[in-house]
Design a protein around this motif. Structure first.
Motif, PDB file in Angstrom:
ATOM      1  N   SER A   1       0.836  -1.201   0.000  1.00  0.00           N
ATOM      2  CA  SER A   1       0.000   0.000   0.000  1.00  0.00           C
ATOM      3  C   SER A   1       0.868   1.246   0.000  1.00  0.00           C
ATOM      4  CB  SER A   1      -0.905   0.005   1.239  1.00  0.00           C
ATOM      5  OG  SER A   1      -1.561   1.245   1.396  1.00  0.00           O
ATOM      6  N   ASN A   2       0.303   2.329  -0.487  1.00  0.00           N
ATOM      7  CA  ASN A   2       0.968   3.632  -0.361  1.00  0.00           C
ATOM      8  C   ASN A   2       1.196   3.995   1.101  1.00  0.00           C
ATOM      9  OD1 ASN A   2      -1.418   5.906   0.274  1.00  0.00           O
ATOM     10  ND2 ASN A   2      -2.175   4.139  -0.847  1.00  0.00           N
ATOM     11  N   HIS A   3       0.420   3.392   2.002  1.00  0.00           N
ATOM     12  CA  HIS A   3       0.545   3.723   3.424  1.00  0.00           C
ATOM     13  C   HIS A   3       1.807   3.135   4.065  1.00  0.00           C
ATOM     14  CE1 HIS A   3      -3.216   5.800   3.257  1.00  0.00           C
ATOM     15  NE2 HIS A   3      -3.776   4.738   2.709  1.00  0.00           N
ATOM     16  N   ALA A   4       2.518   2.286   3.334  1.00  0.00           N
ATOM     17  CA  ALA A   4       3.839   1.841   3.794  1.00  0.00           C
ATOM     18  C   ALA A   4       4.842   2.988   3.800  1.00  0.00           C
ATOM     19  CB  ALA A   4       4.353   0.704   2.912  1.00  0.00           C
ATOM     20  N   VAL A   5       4.554   4.000   3.004  1.00  0.00           N
ATOM     21  CA  VAL A   5       5.451   5.168   2.891  1.00  0.00           C
ATOM     22  C   VAL A   5       4.642   6.458   3.028  1.00  0.00           C
ATOM     23  CG1 VAL A   5       7.204   3.986   1.537  1.00  0.00           C
ATOM     24  CG2 VAL A   5       5.293   5.050   0.360  1.00  0.00           C
ATOM     25  N   GLY A   6       3.605   6.398   3.856  1.00  0.00           N
ATOM     26  CA  GLY A   6       2.630   7.484   3.921  1.00  0.00           C
ATOM     27  C   GLY A   6       3.185   8.842   4.270  1.00  0.00           C
ATOM     28  N   PHE A   7       4.275   8.906   5.046  1.00  0.00           N
ATOM     29  CA  PHE A   7       4.818  10.197   5.448  1.00  0.00           C
ATOM     30  C   PHE A   7       5.835  10.759   4.451  1.00  0.00           C
ATOM     31  CE2 PHE A   7       2.963   9.340   9.655  1.00  0.00           C
ATOM     32  CZ  PHE A   7       2.471  10.613   9.949  1.00  0.00           C
ATOM     33  N   PHE A   8       5.959  10.136   3.278  1.00  0.00           N
ATOM     34  CA  PHE A   8       6.817  10.716   2.248  1.00  0.00           C
ATOM     35  C   PHE A   8       6.161  11.981   1.716  1.00  0.00           C
ATOM     36  CE2 PHE A   8       8.472  11.373  -2.016  1.00  0.00           C
ATOM     37  CZ  PHE A   8       9.845  11.161  -1.841  1.00  0.00           C
ATOM     38  N   PRO A   9       6.882  13.138   1.715  1.00  0.00           N
ATOM     39  CA  PRO A   9       6.261  14.414   1.342  1.00  0.00           C
ATOM     40  C   PRO A   9       6.289  14.702  -0.150  1.00  0.00           C
ATOM     41  CG  PRO A   9       8.483  14.793   2.151  1.00  0.00           C
ATOM     42  CD  PRO A   9       8.232  13.303   2.267  1.00  0.00           C
ATOM     43  N   ARG A  10       5.242  15.308  -0.615  1.00  0.00           N
ATOM     44  CA  ARG A  10       5.161  15.696  -2.016  1.00  0.00           C
ATOM     45  C   ARG A  10       6.286  16.668  -2.378  1.00  0.00           C
ATOM     46  NH1 ARG A  10      -0.214  15.747  -4.675  1.00  0.00           N
ATOM     47  NH2 ARG A  10       0.142  16.170  -6.898  1.00  0.00           N
ATOM     48  N   GLY A  11       6.670  17.482  -1.422  1.00  0.00           N
ATOM     49  CA  GLY A  11       7.723  18.460  -1.666  1.00  0.00           C
ATOM     50  C   GLY A  11       9.065  17.844  -2.011  1.00  0.00           C
ATOM     51  N   ALA A  12       9.230  16.554  -1.753  1.00  0.00           N
ATOM     52  CA  ALA A  12      10.487  15.874  -2.073  1.00  0.00           C
ATOM     53  C   ALA A  12      10.544  15.434  -3.528  1.00  0.00           C
ATOM     54  CB  ALA A  12      10.678  14.672  -1.159  1.00  0.00           C
ATOM     55  N   GLY A  13       9.497  15.726  -4.294  1.00  0.00           N
ATOM     56  CA  GLY A  13       9.459  15.339  -5.696  1.00  0.00           C
ATOM     57  C   GLY A  13       8.753  14.020  -5.897  1.00  0.00           C
ATOM     58  N   GLU A  14       8.850  13.475  -7.108  1.00  0.00           N
ATOM     59  CA  GLU A  14       8.187  12.218  -7.418  1.00  0.00           C
ATOM     60  C   GLU A  14       8.634  11.133  -6.453  1.00  0.00           C
ATOM     61  OE1 GLU A  14       9.012   9.392 -10.951  1.00  0.00           O
ATOM     62  OE2 GLU A  14       7.259  10.572 -11.567  1.00  0.00           O
ATOM     63  N   ALA A  15       7.680  10.437  -5.880  1.00  0.00           N
ATOM     64  CA  ALA A  15       8.002   9.347  -4.967  1.00  0.00           C
ATOM     65  C   ALA A  15       8.622   8.208  -5.765  1.00  0.00           C
ATOM     66  CB  ALA A  15       6.750   8.873  -4.246  1.00  0.00           C
ATOM     67  N   PRO A  16       9.890   7.889  -5.507  1.00  0.00           N
ATOM     68  CA  PRO A  16      10.576   6.893  -6.333  1.00  0.00           C
ATOM     69  C   PRO A  16      10.182   5.474  -5.961  1.00  0.00           C
ATOM     70  CG  PRO A  16      12.044   7.669  -4.622  1.00  0.00           C
ATOM     71  CD  PRO A  16      10.779   8.481  -4.496  1.00  0.00           C
ATOM     72  N   ASP A  17      10.513   4.543  -6.836  1.00  0.00           N
ATOM     73  CA  ASP A  17      10.390   3.135  -6.497  1.00  0.00           C
ATOM     74  C   ASP A  17      11.335   2.822  -5.346  1.00  0.00           C
ATOM     75  OD1 ASP A  17       8.681   2.309  -8.827  1.00  0.00           O
ATOM     76  OD2 ASP A  17      10.408   3.094  -9.916  1.00  0.00           O
ATOM     77  N   TYR A  18      10.894   1.929  -4.467  1.00  0.00           N
ATOM     78  CA  TYR A  18      11.709   1.490  -3.327  1.00  0.00           C
ATOM     79  C   TYR A  18      12.000   2.612  -2.340  1.00  0.00           C
ATOM     80  CZ  TYR A  18      12.464  -2.482  -6.441  1.00  0.00           C
ATOM     81  OH  TYR A  18      12.273  -3.553  -7.295  1.00  0.00           O
ATOM     82  N   VAL A  19      11.184   3.683  -2.332  1.00  0.00           N
ATOM     83  CA  VAL A  19      11.380   4.730  -1.335  1.00  0.00           C
ATOM     84  C   VAL A  19      11.327   4.087   0.048  1.00  0.00           C
ATOM     85  CG1 VAL A  19       8.918   5.333  -1.248  1.00  0.00           C
ATOM     86  CG2 VAL A  19      10.632   6.998  -0.533  1.00  0.00           C
ATOM     87  N   PHE A  20      12.223   4.547   0.939  1.00  0.00           N
ATOM     88  CA  PHE A  20      12.372   3.929   2.254  1.00  0.00           C
ATOM     89  C   PHE A  20      11.057   3.981   3.025  1.00  0.00           C
ATOM     90  CE2 PHE A  20      13.748   3.600   6.685  1.00  0.00           C
ATOM     91  CZ  PHE A  20      14.660   2.550   6.596  1.00  0.00           C
ATOM     92  N   PRO A  21      10.724   2.915   3.757  1.00  0.00           N
ATOM     93  CA  PRO A  21       9.449   2.889   4.492  1.00  0.00           C
ATOM     94  C   PRO A  21       9.278   4.068   5.448  1.00  0.00           C
ATOM     95  CG  PRO A  21      10.396   0.700   4.433  1.00  0.00           C
ATOM     96  CD  PRO A  21      11.425   1.628   3.853  1.00  0.00           C
TER      97      PRO A  21
END
Length: 267
Positions: A107-127
């Motif tokens: 789920s996207n909720h595995a990385v839910g606190f990744f911010p939009r301001g950091a740019g496109e959420a990459p593959d394998y972004v840290f949990p």
């Protein structure tokens, strides 16, 4: 080919059943809720946390699409038993049965606190999980990695966004995974070798999650939520990308409603 689909009575499972039907394929549908099998289907009523039941369900299975478990936040004990322990039971049964391919619904909720301001959420972004539910998805990915590296299962984890017939709000203009694209992604994942973590999202104009790894395993999305944009924006207004539903991958799941003190829902 026989594909075991856990959680087949759920929302995603219901959408996928007709879309995964193929000549020469049997869909074995498993859920705690009794299901009626149609042509090319088998129905099994079982609990994913029951090792003996899952061993029986794996008989003759070539691949597993594991959708079973709680689909929203629940108290920790429920998440631990169903989502985390249940995934372990499914993977163990698959290993013992010699199943080659397993697809895990993350789920996207595995990385839910990744911010939009950091740019496109990459593959394998840290949990960066946003809830106990998100933690269970991180653990599901970790178990998938372990069973690939140690036992040779071919495992693909799908960080699914919002899979409905159509987007339900302006946030979903970014996160929508159309049912047809979900089926395309499932097909690519059922054939993919190796271990992969893939964003489950359509080719939305407003998408800010990567499609690179999905395309690397053969997923080519065909839908774009923008066809629904005018109607949704007329109803809800243009999204403020600085507000919580849009600023973080997990949206409202990152808000105080899901603080443990406020968590009263029971599964």
């Amino acid at each position: 080919m026989r594909v075991l689909m856990t959680g087949a009575a759920g929302g995603v499972g219901t959408l996928l059943r007709p879309r995964l039907a193929r000549k020469g394929r049997v869909l074995r549908l498993l859920d705690v809720v009794p299901l009626e099998a149609g042509p090319g289907e088998e129905a099994v009523t079982a609990d994913i946390t029951d090792p003996e039941a899952m061993d029986a369900a794996m008989d003759g299975v070539d691949a597993v699409l594991h959708l079973g478990g709680h689909s929203v936040e629940q108290p920790w004990a429920d998440i631990l038993q169903v989502n985390i322990h249940g995934t372990y039971v499914v993977l163990e049964a698959a290993r013992r049965a010699g199943v080659r391919h397993v697809v895990l619904a993350s789920s996207n909720h595995a990385v839910g606190f990744f911010p939009r301001g950091a740019g496109e959420a990459p593959d394998y972004v840290f949990p960066r999980p946003d809830t106990f539910y998100g933690v269970s998805k991180v653990t599901k990915e970790a178990l998938g990695s372990l069973y690939h590296d140690r036992y040779g299962l071919q495992v693909t984890c799908l960080r699914i966004g919002s899979c409905f017939e159509r987007p339900r709000d302006v946030r979903m203009l970014s996160t929508w995974l159309s049912p047809d694209d979900c089926a395309r992604l499932a097909e690519a994942s059922l054939a993919a070798d190796g271990f992969h973590v893939v964003w489950g999202v359509s080719a939305n104009t407003r998408r800010w999650w990567s499609l690179e790894e999905g395309r690397a395993i053969g997923f080519e999305p065909g839908d774009d939520s923008e066809v629904f944009a005018a109607e949704l924006i007329a109803e809800h207004g243009e999204p403020d990308l600085g507000e919580l539903p849009h600023a973080l991958v997990g949206g409202a799941f990152c808000g105080p409603r899901y603080d443990v003190e406020n968590l009263t829902v029971r599964g």
